[in-house]
Motif scaffolding. Sequence first.
Motif, mmCIF file in Angstrom:
data_model
loop_
_atom_site.group_PDB
_atom_site.id
_atom_site.type_symbol
_atom_site.label_atom_id
_atom_site.label_comp_id
_atom_site.label_asym_id
_atom_site.label_seq_id
_atom_site.Cartn_x
_atom_site.Cartn_y
_atom_site.Cartn_z
ATOM 1 N N TYR A 186 44.851 35.588 77.280
ATOM 2 C CA TYR A 186 46.028 35.930 76.471
ATOM 3 C C TYR A 186 45.613 35.973 75.018
ATOM 4 O O TYR A 186 44.761 35.183 74.588
ATOM 5 C CB TYR A 186 47.129 34.875 76.664
ATOM 6 C CG TYR A 186 48.254 35.024 75.671
ATOM 7 C CD1 TYR A 186 49.224 36.020 75.843
ATOM 8 C CD2 TYR A 186 48.345 34.204 74.539
ATOM 9 C CE1 TYR A 186 50.246 36.191 74.919
ATOM 10 C CE2 TYR A 186 49.372 34.362 73.622
ATOM 11 C CZ TYR A 186 50.322 35.358 73.812
ATOM 12 O OH TYR A 186 51.320 35.532 72.899
ATOM 13 N N ASP A 187 46.195 36.887 74.257
ATOM 14 C CA ASP A 187 45.933 36.904 72.822
ATOM 15 C C ASP A 187 47.101 37.542 72.092
ATOM 16 O O ASP A 187 47.858 38.328 72.678
ATOM 17 C CB ASP A 187 44.645 37.676 72.517
ATOM 18 C CG ASP A 187 44.137 37.389 71.105
ATOM 19 O OD1 ASP A 187 44.370 36.261 70.610
ATOM 20 O OD2 ASP A 187 43.521 38.291 70.508
ATOM 21 N N LEU A 188 47.252 37.171 70.818
ATOM 22 C CA LEU A 188 48.296 37.745 69.966
ATOM 23 C C LEU A 188 47.763 37.807 68.542
ATOM 24 O O LEU A 188 47.090 36.885 68.081
ATOM 25 C CB LEU A 188 49.565 36.880 70.021
ATOM 26 C CG LEU A 188 50.733 37.293 69.111
ATOM 27 C CD1 LEU A 188 52.066 36.999 69.799
ATOM 28 C CD2 LEU A 188 50.683 36.605 67.747
ATOM 29 N N HIS A 189 47.995 38.920 67.882
ATOM 30 C CA HIS A 189 47.684 39.019 66.454
ATOM 31 C C HIS A 189 48.862 39.648 65.725
ATOM 32 O O HIS A 189 49.618 40.447 66.290
ATOM 33 C CB HIS A 189 46.422 39.857 66.219
ATOM 34 C CG HIS A 189 45.155 39.102 66.523
ATOM 35 N ND1 HIS A 189 44.471 38.368 65.580
ATOM 36 C CD2 HIS A 189 44.470 38.962 67.676
ATOM 37 C CE1 HIS A 189 43.405 37.817 66.141
ATOM 38 N NE2 HIS A 189 43.385 38.150 67.422
ATOM 39 N N ARG A 190 48.995 39.269 64.436
ATOM 40 C CA ARG A 190 50.055 39.826 63.595
ATOM 41 C C ARG A 190 49.746 41.258 63.205
ATOM 42 O O ARG A 190 48.589 41.598 62.985
ATOM 43 C CB ARG A 190 50.150 39.032 62.279
ATOM 44 C CG ARG A 190 50.764 37.681 62.419
ATOM 45 C CD ARG A 190 50.694 36.964 61.066
ATOM 46 N NE ARG A 190 51.116 35.593 61.236
ATOM 47 C CZ ARG A 190 52.406 35.241 61.248
ATOM 48 N NH1 ARG A 190 53.341 36.135 61.060
ATOM 49 N NH2 ARG A 190 52.717 33.966 61.418
ATOM 50 N N CYS A 203 40.650 43.440 73.874
ATOM 51 C CA CYS A 203 39.284 42.934 74.091
ATOM 52 C C CYS A 203 39.272 41.408 74.129
ATOM 53 O O CYS A 203 38.543 40.809 74.929
ATOM 54 C CB CYS A 203 38.345 43.439 72.997
ATOM 55 S SG CYS A 203 37.883 45.160 73.233
ATOM 56 N N HIS A 204 40.063 40.765 73.261
ATOM 57 C CA HIS A 204 40.061 39.297 73.237
ATOM 58 C C HIS A 204 40.643 38.731 74.542
ATOM 59 O O HIS A 204 40.108 37.772 75.101
ATOM 60 C CB HIS A 204 40.851 38.791 72.027
ATOM 61 C CG HIS A 204 40.183 39.139 70.718
ATOM 62 N ND1 HIS A 204 40.691 38.758 69.496
ATOM 63 C CD2 HIS A 204 39.055 39.838 70.452
ATOM 64 C CE1 HIS A 204 39.897 39.215 68.525
ATOM 65 N NE2 HIS A 204 38.897 39.876 69.091
ATOM 66 N N ALA A 205 41.732 39.324 75.017
ATOM 67 C CA ALA A 205 42.343 38.809 76.255
ATOM 68 C C ALA A 205 41.411 39.046 77.451
ATOM 69 O O ALA A 205 41.252 38.164 78.309
ATOM 70 C CB ALA A 205 43.698 39.489 76.497
#
Length: 408
Positions: A257-261, A291-293
Amino acid sequence: MTVGRALSGAPRSRVKLLSLARHVSAIIAAGGRGLRFGGGPPKQLATLGGRTILQRSVDAFVTSDAVADIVVALPALLAADPPAYLRSRTKPVLIVGGGERRQDSVRQAFEQIGQRAEVVVIHDAARPLVTDALIRRTIDAAFETGAAIAALRASDTVKLADAAGRIAETLPRDRIYLAQTPQAFRVDVLRHALTSRADATDEAALAEQAGHPVQLVDGDPRNLKITTPDDLAIAERWLGGTTAGVPYAGIRIGNGYDLHRLVEGRPLVLGGVTIPFDKGLLGHSDADVICHAVTDAILGAAGAGDIGRHFPDTDAAWKDANSLDLLRRAAAIVAAGGYTVINVDVVVVAQRPRLAPHADAIRASVAGALGCDAFQVSVKGKTNEGVDSVGAGEAIAAHAVALLARAV
Ligand code: MG
């Protein structure tokens, strides 16, 4: 390969200059007539592992960093209304109508090659399993020698027959090579070769006739030419063999899982594909949530830690890092543990922009980094129905699951 080795100790600025100087254009030859395949649709439109043969062949060159732009020669009817998957690509893909013979199609495509091209690599669309390594090998040899083709050394003893079907001669097997594509040429060599009006089944023959030495490069036995439905069945089995039908000792699942603003003034990079949008994701690296997730999902499945452990954002080495490259490194970590990626499924939660038009490009890009096939990667977009900060367009999130297996 030789060029890469020679440059490994060179200063960074020089590497960049030289790599910019290498402009390679590709021609995909799919324009011949009589391309009926078992009475069905044209052979290049037959499906192999979820994609057409044509799409697979074009995708191999779209995803290869060694190639700048592509011209596809299609039969006239198909060129007038090309399949959607040949449009909206991450690099220029031009379509031309093919000619009478293969060499006429290649000549027409060659006329559309840009001024900057130094080497042109030609590939037969009927070889959809071509690898990036083989494409690079052939291109590198053409830069060194002017003309190069992929070829396989004969493993059977080769007999030359007379008109009555009797053996006239047994040829020395160690000097017999079976030509494949890619075939790559310096632009001046190809221009000269294509002035010939003689019949030829490949461009190397024209170059030979024009007096240019042609270098043989190790081909790939899996770079199969699909000419019959049986060939297609073999290719299907080979593709399936990388994911199914092989006994596995351990099947492991991982979750990421990933989240960016979202902020102004940054490019929006998702799955290594830059998407036109008025905002981009904020982060230490390019903040590519897909890519991060996926990186966390595959590392998690292999029990190999997480993205923060391998690529800490406190380490200047990963500042502005290309996350596709981090994913490639994570895939190498997982592969070193004996694991093969069976499939990856990604959900991207973004209020805007719409992801669907870019999903195929993202699948191909992520699959390229994972060393698997695009049909093993799925990417789906969701909005958050306007709810919470993701719904308000302040951030983009991605969820990924990955299934890995260790072959027995
Ligand atoms: Mg992140």
